[in-house]
Scaffold this motif. Structure first.
Motif, short mmCIF file in Angstrom:
data_model
loop_
_atom_site.label_atom_id
_atom_site.label_comp_id
_atom_site.label_asym_id
_atom_site.label_seq_id
_atom_site.Cartn_x
_atom_site.Cartn_y
_atom_site.Cartn_z
N ALA A 230 -15.62 22.12 -60.50
CA ALA A 230 -14.64 21.95 -59.42
C ALA A 230 -13.31 22.58 -59.78
O ALA A 230 -12.65 23.20 -58.94
CB ALA A 230 -14.46 20.46 -59.10
N LEU A 231 -12.90 22.44 -61.04
CA LEU A 231 -11.66 23.04 -61.50
C LEU A 231 -11.74 24.57 -61.41
O LEU A 231 -10.80 25.21 -60.95
CB LEU A 231 -11.36 22.60 -62.93
N TYR B 137 -5.22 30.56 -66.58
CA TYR B 137 -5.93 30.93 -65.36
C TYR B 137 -7.19 31.72 -65.68
O TYR B 137 -8.26 31.46 -65.15
CB TYR B 137 -5.01 31.76 -64.45
N THR C 269 -10.04 29.86 -56.16
CA THR C 269 -9.64 29.85 -54.75
C THR C 269 -8.13 29.94 -54.58
O THR C 269 -7.62 30.72 -53.78
CB THR C 269 -10.15 28.58 -54.05
N PHE C 270 -7.39 29.13 -55.31
CA PHE C 270 -5.95 29.02 -55.10
C PHE C 270 -5.10 29.67 -56.19
O PHE C 270 -3.92 29.92 -55.97
CB PHE C 270 -5.54 27.54 -55.00
N SER D 58 -11.46 25.66 -57.83
CA SER D 58 -10.06 25.54 -57.39
C SER D 58 -9.21 26.67 -57.95
O SER D 58 -8.39 27.25 -57.23
CB SER D 58 -9.47 24.20 -57.83
#
Length: 173
Positions: free
Chosen positions: A11-12, A48, A18-19, A15
């Protein structure tokens, strides 16, 4: 417990993918304009890349995107100072550079003596990144030459951070 940890990591990563890049773009524009100095981009950028589980090509794209963002920010600062002078710095938060300070006199001396080399070197050294824009802009240094030296150094700087992060993951993993 292990299954939920794996789901959290997945999930991380989703995210981040995506963002993360639009957020990084904004952060690096601010950093280029000296406003984003409160963000530890030396942590954000490799974090990142590593946290997103990016491939080499994806990581290279990230380096290009954050370099462009940083260049936009720094050019905005440079052009603002070129046009409006020292007063631009008075309106920027987190900028602690005084015209009469020893730090500024030292920067101005480096710029006067070394020109483009000073722009390049100070954009590769983490502590001094971007501040050379002030004496360069106040001296009416060529915008194209400034952009060339600054963007080349910035690309190397960001590429180095990402390469170290990728190499570290390869050694650990």
């Amino acid at each position: 417990m292990i299954g939920s940890t794996a789901a959290l990591v997945d999930a991380l990563q989703v995210s981040i993918r995506t963002f993360g890049l639009p957020v990084l773009f904004g952060v690096f524009v601010l950093k280029g304009a000296l406003v984003g100095k409160v963000f530890p981009t030396s942590v954000f950028l490799p974090g990142y890349v590593v946290g997103g589980g990016l491939t080499g090509r994806e990581a290279a794209l990230v380096v290009v995107v954050v370099t462009i963002a940083h260049v936009f920010g720094q050019l905005a600062l440079y052009l603002g100072i070129s046009r409006y002078g020292w007063s631009v710095l008075e309106d920027l938060p987190y900028v602690e550079l005084e015209r009469e300070s020893a730090q500024y006199r030292r920067l101005d001396g480096w710029f006067e003596r070394y020109g483009g080399v000073a722009i390049f070197v100070t954009n590769v050294v983490p502590v001094s990144r971007g501040v050379i824009a002030v004496p360069a802009a106040l001296s009416s240094y060529s915008t194209c030459r400034y952009a060339l030296h600054m963007s080349t150094a910035t690309l190397l700087y960001h590429g180095g951070y990402v390469a170290v992060a990728i190499a570290g993951v390869a050694v650990i993993g």
